[in-house]
Design a protein around this motif. Structure first.
Motif, PDB file in Angstrom:
ATOM      1  N   LEU A 109       0.918  -1.201  -0.092  1.00 52.37           N
ATOM      2  CA  LEU A 109       0.019  -0.032   0.018  1.00 52.37           C
ATOM      3  C   LEU A 109       0.799   1.261  -0.107  1.00 52.37           C
ATOM      4  N   THR A 110       2.033   1.228   0.397  1.00 49.85           N
ATOM      5  CA  THR A 110       3.077   2.406   0.497  1.00 49.85           C
ATOM      6  C   THR A 110       3.820   2.342  -0.445  1.00 49.85           C
ATOM      7  N   GLU A 111       4.246   1.423  -0.909  1.00 42.00           N
ATOM      8  CA  GLU A 111       5.554   1.404  -1.865  1.00 42.00           C
ATOM      9  C   GLU A 111       5.089   0.927  -3.170  1.00 42.00           C
ATOM     10  N   VAL A 155      -1.583  -0.257  11.302  1.00 41.05           N
ATOM     11  CA  VAL A 155      -0.305   0.309  11.952  1.00 41.05           C
ATOM     12  C   VAL A 155       0.918   0.490  11.213  1.00 41.05           C
ATOM     13  N   MET A 156       1.365  -0.651  10.676  1.00 38.67           N
ATOM     14  CA  MET A 156       2.449  -0.637   9.715  1.00 38.67           C
ATOM     15  C   MET A 156       2.297   0.397   8.487  1.00 38.67           C
ATOM     16  N   ARG A 157       1.074   0.464   7.832  1.00 37.33           N
ATOM     17  CA  ARG A 157       0.824   1.372   6.814  1.00 37.33           C
ATOM     18  C   ARG A 157       0.781   2.693   7.226  1.00 37.33           C
ATOM     19  N   ASP A 158       0.322   3.183   8.288  1.00 31.67           N
ATOM     20  CA  ASP A 158       0.511   4.491   8.645  1.00 31.67           C
ATOM     21  C   ASP A 158       1.851   4.713   9.250  1.00 31.67           C
ATOM     22  N   VAL A 159       2.445   4.159   9.734  1.00 31.23           N
ATOM     23  CA  VAL A 159       3.928   4.681  10.151  1.00 31.23           C
ATOM     24  C   VAL A 159       5.010   4.501   9.037  1.00 31.23           C
ATOM     25  N   PHE A 160       4.611   3.448   8.010  1.00 28.49           N
ATOM     26  CA  PHE A 160       5.566   3.623   6.785  1.00 28.49           C
ATOM     27  C   PHE A 160       5.081   5.020   6.122  1.00 28.49           C
ATOM     28  N   ARG A 161       3.913   5.475   5.976  1.00 32.11           N
ATOM     29  CA  ARG A 161       4.032   6.770   5.307  1.00 32.11           C
ATOM     30  C   ARG A 161       4.474   7.908   5.970  1.00 32.11           C
ATOM     31  N   LEU A 162       4.796   7.990   7.329  1.00 29.57           N
ATOM     32  CA  LEU A 162       5.529   8.939   7.954  1.00 29.57           C
ATOM     33  C   LEU A 162       7.139   9.062   7.619  1.00 29.57           C
ATOM     34  N   VAL A 163       7.451   8.259   6.907  1.00 25.25           N
ATOM     35  CA  VAL A 163       8.874   8.357   6.496  1.00 25.25           C
ATOM     36  C   VAL A 163       9.031   9.595   5.537  1.00 25.25           C
ATOM     37  N   TRP A 196      14.520  -2.032   3.430  1.00 29.75           N
ATOM     38  CA  TRP A 196      15.160  -2.623   4.418  1.00 29.75           C
ATOM     39  C   TRP A 196      16.033  -1.748   5.300  1.00 29.75           C
ATOM     40  N   ARG A 197      16.764  -0.890   4.289  1.00 32.93           N
ATOM     41  CA  ARG A 197      17.722   0.096   5.044  1.00 32.93           C
ATOM     42  C   ARG A 197      17.190   1.355   5.523  1.00 32.93           C
ATOM     43  N   VAL A 198      16.080   1.691   4.952  1.00 24.98           N
ATOM     44  CA  VAL A 198      15.601   3.057   5.217  1.00 24.98           C
ATOM     45  C   VAL A 198      14.246   3.067   5.972  1.00 24.98           C
ATOM     46  N   VAL A 199      13.238   2.351   5.436  1.00 27.34           N
ATOM     47  CA  VAL A 199      12.043   2.312   6.077  1.00 27.34           C
ATOM     48  C   VAL A 199      11.661   1.671   7.317  1.00 27.34           C
ATOM     49  N   LEU A 200      12.312   0.481   7.439  1.00 27.36           N
ATOM     50  CA  LEU A 200      12.474  -0.161   8.374  1.00 27.36           C
ATOM     51  C   LEU A 200      13.163   0.392   9.744  1.00 27.36           C
ATOM     52  N   PRO A 201      14.501   0.777   9.414  1.00 27.50           N
ATOM     53  CA  PRO A 201      15.101   1.489  10.649  1.00 27.50           C
ATOM     54  C   PRO A 201      14.307   2.597  11.230  1.00 27.50           C
ATOM     55  N   TYR A 202      13.786   3.365  10.356  1.00 26.56           N
ATOM     56  CA  TYR A 202      13.056   4.621  10.580  1.00 26.56           C
ATOM     57  C   TYR A 202      11.773   4.304  11.630  1.00 26.56           C
ATOM     58  N   THR A 203      11.082   3.191  11.230  1.00 25.47           N
ATOM     59  CA  THR A 203      10.015   3.029  11.860  1.00 25.47           C
ATOM     60  C   THR A 203       9.966   1.724  12.827  1.00 25.47           C
ATOM     61  N   LYS A 204      11.176   1.265  13.187  1.00 21.40           N
ATOM     62  CA  LYS A 204      10.967  -0.204  13.917  1.00 21.40           C
ATOM     63  C   LYS A 204      10.422   0.004  15.139  1.00 21.40           C
TER      64      LYS A 204
END
Length: 323
Positions: free
Chosen positions: A105-107, A193-201, A221-229
């Motif tokens: 949904l986000t990417e 929850v994941m969709r909403d936080v992925f949008r905040l990157v 793997w290197r930008v979205v997940l570390p920022y929203t883990k």
């Protein structure tokens, strides 16, 4: 120097808040205290009702396998085991699916497709649990018995270790079916929850990674997940708390059998299902107290899980701040 008068230092005048601000602060503090009072009162009331069972059985209540209302012999190990196993199966299936939905949904998904799929996910979250239970009993359980469980037994049954988990007749109802139904139920919560936080990157981070030649997977793997883990972990534990306390859905498909079995295909029971099925049939004080004791055990398990989630989130936040 003695003839020089030193200026007196006055304490700063206390700044009084207007009446509206003071009232607002008092109301907020009262709401916070009320939440703690309700939580403590609920825990105390459940513990008080469970006290006769704990006094009668002691710690053996937590490790006992028997559940015999006729002879007044009760143990909580089978419901605890069923609760933990079904919740584990639910998370093992729900987390990868939710992660995939959120990333799509986000990417990946085009803009015109994101709103319909997001609305469908939110609609799934609003479906009552009894509907999931009826669907699981009349549709999903027969499908499992006819197609999935025979294949699992044939594929993994002969293996030395995994064979124990898939041994038994294909009944359709059991811990595996109950865990999968729970997984379907918690997918909307975790994926939202994941969709909403992925949008905040920040978009600048995405564009910088893509400008440096990162692929879509490397971006995630290197930008979205570390920022929203931290938020992702919070969503996962939110879904786990939902799975631990679910009642009606697992009651339909779990089998409601107080039998300890390592096989995921065999019927079992959970704490919530046992309370829902048997509380109206409790014909003695010790029987009723044992069911309340199950509720207190579930309360303790949920509290420990959420406390662990809070600790992990605080640790992740501290690590991010130290970088």
């Amino acid at each position: 120097m003695s003839g020089i008068a030193l200026p007196r230092t006055h304490a700063p005048a206390r700044r009084w808040l207007p009446f509206g601000d003071r009232l607002f602060r008092i109301l907020l503090a009262g709401a916070a205290v009320m939440v703690l009072a309700l939580l403590g009162g609920a825990a105390l009331a459940i513990f008080w009702g469970a006290l006769p069972a704990f006094r009668h059985f002691g710690l053996a209540f937590l490790t006992g396998l028997a559940w015999d209302p006729v002879h007044r012999d009760f143990g909580a190990l089978v419901p605890i085991y069923g609760t933990l196993v079904t919740s584990t199966i639910a998370m093992l299936t729900a987390v990868p699916v939710s992660f995939g939905i959120a990333l799509f949904l986000t990417e990946v998904a085009p803009v015109w497709l994101r709103a319909p799929i997001g609305g469908a996910i939110e609609l799934l979250a609003g479906i009552p649990s009894i509907i999931y239970g009826m669907w699981g009993l009349f549709v999903f359980a027969p499908f499992m018995a006819d197609h999935v469980e025979p294949a699992l037994t044939a594929a993994f049954g002969p293996l030395p270790l995994l064979g124990v988990l898939f041994d038994g007749p294909p009944l359709g109802i059991g811990m595996l079916t109950g865990g999968l139904i729970l997984g379907v139920m918690v997918v909307p919560f975790i994926s939202s929850v994941m969709r909403d936080v992925f949008r905040l990157v920040p978009q600048a981070l995405r564009e910088s990674a893509l400008g440096l030649g990162a692929t879509r997977w490397e971006l995630v793997w290197r930008v979205v997940l570390p920022y929203t883990k931290s938020a992702v972990m919070g969503g996962i534990f939110l879904g786990l708390g939902r799975a631990l306390g679910e009642t009606m859905a697992v009651t339909f498909v779990l089998g409601n059998a107080h039998d300890f079995s390592a096989s995921l295909l065999m019927p079992s029971t959970s704490i919530a299902a046992a309370i829902a099925n048997e509380f109206t049939e409790a014909d003695s004080d010790i029987y009723r107290s044992s069911l309340i004791a199950l509720g207190f055990v579930l309360f303790a398990i949920t509290f420990v899980v959420l406390a662990l989630a809070k600790w992990l989130l605080a640790r992740l936040t501290a690590e991010e701040s130290a970088r």
